[in-house]
Structure formats: structure tokens, C-alpha cells
Design an enzyme around this catalytic site. Structure first.
Site, PDB file in Angstrom:
ATOM      1  N   GLU A 121       0.827  -1.362   0.156  1.00 56.39           N
ATOM      2  CA  GLU A 121      -0.069  -0.104  -0.119  1.00 56.39           C
ATOM      3  C   GLU A 121       0.891   1.522   0.182  1.00 56.39           C
ATOM      4  OE1 GLU A 121      -3.026  -0.890   3.164  1.00 56.39           O
ATOM      5  OE2 GLU A 121      -3.824  -1.844   1.755  1.00 56.39           O
ATOM      6  N   ASN A 171       2.252  -5.443  -2.837  1.00 60.05           N
ATOM      7  CA  ASN A 171       0.639  -5.410  -3.019  1.00 60.05           C
ATOM      8  C   ASN A 171       0.128  -4.621  -2.738  1.00 60.05           C
ATOM      9  OD1 ASN A 171      -1.211  -7.181  -2.594  1.00 60.05           O
ATOM     10  ND2 ASN A 171      -1.052  -6.822  -0.418  1.00 60.05           N
ATOM     11  N   HIS A 208      -9.797  -6.004  -3.194  1.00 65.80           N
ATOM     12  CA  HIS A 208     -10.916  -5.907  -2.110  1.00 65.80           C
ATOM     13  C   HIS A 208     -12.298  -4.950  -2.594  1.00 65.80           C
ATOM     14  CE1 HIS A 208      -9.231  -6.893   1.265  1.00 65.80           C
ATOM     15  NE2 HIS A 208      -8.203  -6.376   1.118  1.00 65.80           N
ATOM     16  N   GLU A 227      -6.210 -11.007  -2.255  1.00 67.08           N
ATOM     17  CA  GLU A 227      -7.154  -9.995  -0.792  1.00 67.08           C
ATOM     18  C   GLU A 227      -8.151 -10.176  -0.940  1.00 67.08           C
ATOM     19  OE1 GLU A 227      -5.384  -7.122   1.865  1.00 67.08           O
ATOM     20  OE2 GLU A 227      -3.412  -7.749   1.584  1.00 67.08           O
ATOM     21  N   ASP A 258     -12.326 -10.072  -1.514  1.00 66.91           N
ATOM     22  CA  ASP A 258     -13.652 -10.074  -1.018  1.00 66.91           C
ATOM     23  C   ASP A 258     -14.388  -8.831  -2.422  1.00 66.91           C
ATOM     24  OD1 ASP A 258     -13.216  -7.731   0.733  1.00 66.91           O
ATOM     25  OD2 ASP A 258     -12.596  -8.452   2.487  1.00 66.91           O
TER      26      ASP A 258
HETATM   27  C1  XIL Z   1      -6.894  -6.254   7.160  1.00 63.52           C
HETATM   28  C2  XIL Z   1      -7.352  -7.720   8.617  1.00 63.52           C
HETATM   29  O1  XIL Z   1      -8.430  -8.345   7.636  1.00 63.52           O
HETATM   30  C3  XIL Z   1      -8.119  -7.252   9.470  1.00 63.52           C
HETATM   31  O2  XIL Z   1      -7.883  -8.088  11.279  1.00 63.52           O
HETATM   32  C4  XIL Z   1      -6.547  -6.320  10.597  1.00 63.52           C
HETATM   33  O3  XIL Z   1      -7.560  -5.543  11.552  1.00 63.52           O
HETATM   34  C5  XIL Z   1      -6.445  -5.194  10.205  1.00 63.52           C
HETATM   35  O4  XIL Z   1      -6.192  -5.182   8.213  1.00 63.52           O
HETATM   36  N1  XIL Z   1      -5.442  -4.736   3.337  1.00 63.52           N
HETATM   37  C6  XIL Z   1      -3.533  -5.670   3.893  1.00 63.52           C
HETATM   38  C7  XIL Z   1      -4.556  -6.336   4.642  1.00 63.52           C
HETATM   39  O5  XIL Z   1      -2.670  -5.599   3.062  1.00 63.52           O
HETATM   40  O6  XIL Z   1      -3.253  -6.402   6.090  1.00 63.52           O
HETATM   41  C8  XIL Z   1      -6.057  -6.156   5.728  1.00 63.52           C
HETATM   42  O7  XIL Z   1      -5.782  -6.871   6.733  1.00 63.52           O
HETATM   43  C9  XIL Z   1      -6.542  -5.521   4.515  1.00 63.52           C
HETATM   44  C10 XIL Z   1      -6.708  -4.597   3.799  1.00 63.52           C
END
Ligand code: XIL
Length: 481
Positions: free
Chosen positions: A129, A189, A229, A260, A262
């Protein structure tokens, strides 16, 4: 009448088996208290959801602490034949004791973390990020990016005199991997980088900025994670050019992962389809249609246990080990079972949407400001006099593998090369990049393509291929011209 059954046509019944057949992994974000049987049954890759983040494992001097959760996850992955993605080394969020640390301290942490698990980690998210929200295309302006310096004021951090935490972290990570002879691949990422465009057809400047980073630092970066996401934010929607964007990164020679995933189940105004299951189908298909899209990871098992439970974005309902498959699960399984390239791309692959701001770093040229990553792989030195040598690094999962082959010139420059490999029986090459290939099983011959035949003395170039079956003990033979 006896009916004949074509075993190849039999559909797999788990995500991991279907994915393996198609030549990619299908993974899940996991925590030590949720290692229920479904994890090893359905998934063949695991990302620690929180247990490898700096706030969990880093001390303020870059040492390690509290690694037991991470160890549990790595062990579980290994005993269930799952790849591991380490997550994450350099990040503004969940930085814990590293918040505000210098590059030197980050480098110490990078070394300690990579060496702690070595090649048991197939992929590490080195930088997470790095880019700002709201489609600006800029770096974040909070630590660690406050260390960045644009020495000549040209608006980027790619020049020799610039300071860039992304470059320096990747250089360090690559040095550690090479010094240890590790097979670990190094990823960058980010989120909101999935499409070529965002809502309304505006170009995705964040994706373009990520593309420029990967192109400039290609020699240190092996893989790119699109977090995926997907939700109603105008920059987080699913666009029809997802596949084309995956393809343009793949064309740089890196592996692409949807790292990641969803998908909000009520994408309303902006999505490219009505139902969640259909949206999952589109996303999985976009990856399957790009040979170098080598893995998909969902960010949790069930909706109720998700970091964004209100969006109900995952593949299962239920909780605490008792899970029910959703329509989205069946859609993903069905799509994976169709394999790669079952439907033509919806949009043609595109060329980069922005011109390069700086010329790409020549992969055969050492980096400008920091010591070059050693050009010879650690385990097999190049032929000391002439010709070329080759080494293979392998990432394997049940039923499939990706091989990266490094061709290193000897003490004289070469203008062309070929590499011969003998695959074990049952192994078949399904895709190749950065090389021409003849044969797909048994003895297979690779040769340079027009842009990577010339390699300076002591320098290297890389090509790769993907296959089904098991590939172990590969002994490449390199011939130079
Ligand atoms: C999130 C986790 O899912 C949560 O449990 C935690 O509280 C915060 O982080 N991007 C990422 C992940 O790279 O590490 C994040 O994960 C979600 C967004």
C-alpha cells in the site's frame, strides 16, 4: 451399455484441486485460531491475516519477536501442502515498533524476517500500500514515504539521486534472498489498482503509478498483488478492463496475484454485474485468462469472520469451523474447473495508458545508487570462462508449478542463448514467457526471444514457464551463441 467416462472431464470438488488443474493457487488469509479443516481442504495457499505484520513481529531495532502465531501458520501450511505469502515487511499501517524507523532499521527487519522462514515463504509482500487513495497516482505522504526525496524535482523517485523507500527495500530484500539462495519471490501489493479505469472510465492513475514502479524496479520485483477488495467506492469497483490490466503487468514479466479478494455482495451503482456470484466469476475468469496470473487469495473464510463482515464478501457463511458454501463459492469452483482461456478476453490487451516517465531500468544494468544485486545466483556460479549458465527456481503446489530460469553470461557477452531441461514424467509445460519453446514434456528446449538474447558478461536475464504435474530436480543446460 457401458458408458465411457473421460477422467479429464471430471470436475474437481475443491477450490484448490480445481485451481491446481488450471495452474494457479487458490489461497486464504488465515489466523492461528481459525485453522479449521476447511483451510487445508479448500485452499493450497495461506497468507497470515495479521500474524506477520510488523506490529506483531518487529522490535524497534528491526529484530523479531512474538513469531509463534506466524510459526503456527507456516507449519500448518507446510503440513497441508500450501504455499505461504508473507505479509508484510514495509507498510505505513500496523507498523508497530517500526513506525518512523529509518531505512537502515527497515533493512535490518527485512533481513531478519526473510531469513526467519527462508524458502518456506514462497512470496513475500515487501512493500504494501505505497500509493495514496483517491486515484491521485501519488505516493502516500506518511511514513515510510516521508523518507522519499525527489532530488531533481522531476516529480518521481526513480532517478539515481533520488531516495526511494520502495527501491531500497526491494534491493535489500533481493540481496537477502540471493545471499541465502532462497526461492522466495518478492511482491508489491496494493488496492484500487485492479482496473485500467475506475468509475466513469477515468484512467486508474493509482494502477498506472504501480505499473511505473514495477517497470522501473523490475529487476527486484517478482510479483504484484492486486488486493481486489471490491466495493462501491468509485475507485474500488470491478471494471471490464480488469483482465487487460492484469495482462499489462504480466507483460512486464512479473507474476500477478489477486491477493486479498473480497467482493461486497451489494455492489449497486457501479458494478459490471448484478450478483456476487457473477462478480466472483468475472474476477476469477480475468485471472485465469492471463497465464502469469498465478494465484488468487480470498481474504478470509466466512463473511461473519471477515474484516468487513457487513459487506458479506467471501465464499462461506457460518463460523467457528462450521461453514456453508455460498453461491459465490460454487461460481468460483465452476469457473476454475473450466480452466484457462475458456472464453475470449472481453477487452483486448492494451499498451500502457501513460508513457513512461523514465526509461525502464535495463535488467542487465546494475542499479544506480546502491550496490548492484549480485548477478550470479548463489548456488551455481556462471561458467568462469565463456558461454552461459542457467539455474532454476521453482514454486510448486499440488499438481502444478512455476519455474523461473536465470540465464547468466560468462566472462564474455553473449548474443543469444538456449536452455535445455528434462522434465520428470507426468510434468507438462503449459505456458512460457520471455522465451521461445519447443516441446512441452520430456526434454524441452527454450531459446531467447528478440529482446533478451544479448546479455553482458556476468549479467543475467530470466524467463519462466508454468506447468502441470511435479517438476523437481531440474538441471538446465545453457548454450550461448
Ligand atoms: C486487515 C485484517 O484483515 C484485519 O484483521 C486487521 O484488523 C486490519 O488489517 N489490506 C491489507 C491487509 O494488506 O493486511 C488488511 O488486513 C486489509 C487491507
Amino acid at each position: 451399455m457401458v458408458q465411457s467416462i473421460d477422467p479429464a472431464a471430471a470436475a474437481e470438488t475443491t477450490l484448490r484441486a480445481a485451481a491446481a488443474n488450471a495452474g494457479l493457487f487458490f489461497g486464504v488469509a488465515a489466523s492461528p485460531n481459525r485453522l479449521y479443516p476447511v483451510v487445508g481442504q479448500e485452499f493450497n495457499q495461506l497468507t497470515p491475516e495479521n500474524d506477520m505484520k510488523p506490529d506483531r513481529i518487529a522490535t524497534s531495532s528491526g529484530g523479531l519477536q512474538n513469531t509463534s502465531g506466524a510459526d503456527t501458520l507456516v507449519n500448518h501450511a507446510q503440513s497441508n501442502n500450501m504455499l505461504v505469502r508473507g505479509h508484510t515487511l514495509v507498510w505505513h499501517s500496523q507498523a508497530g515498533a517500526l513506525q518512523g524507523a529509518s531505512q537502515a532499521t527497515l533493512n535490518t527487519f527485512i533481513g531478519n524476517a526473510i531469513n526467519r522462514w527462508g524458502s518456506r515463504i514462497a512470496y513475500w509482500d515487501v512493500v504494501n500500500e505505497a500509493l495514496e487513495d483517491n486515484n491521485t497516482g501519488r505516493r502516500r505522504n506518511q511514513w515510510p514515504h516521508t523518507m522519499n526525496r525527489d532530488a531533481n524535482g522531476d516529480g518521481d523517485f526513480f532517478d539515481a539521486g533520488d531516495t526511494d523507500v520502495i527501491r531500497d527495500s526491494f534491493i535489500r530484500a533481493k540481496q537477502v534472498v540471493q545471499a541465502g539462495g532462497l526461492t522466495t519471490k518478492l511482491c508489491i501489493n496494493d488496492y484500487d489498482v485492479e482496473g485500467l479505469t475506475v468509475q466513469g472510465g477515468t484512467q486508474n492513475r493509482k494502477a498506472n503509478a504501480l505499473y511505473d514502479i514495477v517497470r522501473n524496479y523490475r529487476q527486484y520485483i517478482d510479483c504484484v498483488g492486486f488486493q481486489a477488495h471490491f466495493n462501491d467506492n468509485p475507485n474500488s469497483i470491478i471494471t471490464s478492463d480488469l483482465q487487460a490490466n492484469i495482462q499489462r503487468f504480466a507483460d512486464l514479466g512479473v507474476e500477478v496475484h489477486l491477493s486479498e479478494v473480497d467482493i461486497d455482495d451489494d455492489l449497486s451503482n457501479n458494478d459490471i454485474g448484478a450478483g456476487q456470484a457473477e462478480n466472483y466469476r468475472k474476477v476469477v475468469r480475468a485471472c485465469l485468462n492471463v497465464a502469469k496470473c498465478t494465484g488468487i487469495t480470498v481474504w478470509g473464510i466466512s463473511d461473519s469472520e471477515s474484516w468487513r463482515s457487513s459487506e458479506r464478501g467471501l465464499l462461506f457463511t457460518g463460523g467457528n469451523g462450521s461453514y456453508q458454501k455460498k453461491a459465490a463459492y460454487h461460481a468460483v469452483l465452476d469457473e476454475l474447473n473450466k480452466g484457462r482461456n475458456s472464453t475470449p478476453p472481453t477487452t483486448p490487451p492494451v499498451t500502457p495508458s501513460v508513457p513512461p516517465t523514465t526509461p525502464p531500468v535495463d535488467p542487465t544494468t546494475p542499479p544506480p545508487t546502491t550496490p548492484p544485486v549480485t548477478s550470479a545466483p548463489p548456488t551455481t556460479p556462471p561458467n568462469p570462462t565463456t558461454g552461459c549458465s542457467a539455474t532454476v527456481s521453482l514454486n510448486s503446489w499440488t499438481g502444478g508449478f512455476v519455474a523461473t530460469v536465470r540465464v547468466t553470461a560468462g566472462t564474455s557477452p553473449i548474443t543469444g542463448w538456449s536452455v535445455q531441461l528434462t522434465l520428470p514424467s507426468g510434468a507438462t509445460v503449459t505456458n512460457t514467457w520471455n522465451a521461445n519453446r519447443s516441446g512441452s514434456s520430456g526434454t524441452v528446449q527454450f531459446s531467447n526471444v528478440n529482446y533478451n538474447g544479448s546479455v553482458n558478461a556476468g549479467q543475467y536475464t530470466e524467463f519462466g514457464f508454468q506447468g502441470s504435474g511435479t517438476a523437481t530436480g531440474l538441471t538446465p543446460v545453457c548454450t550461448a551463441s
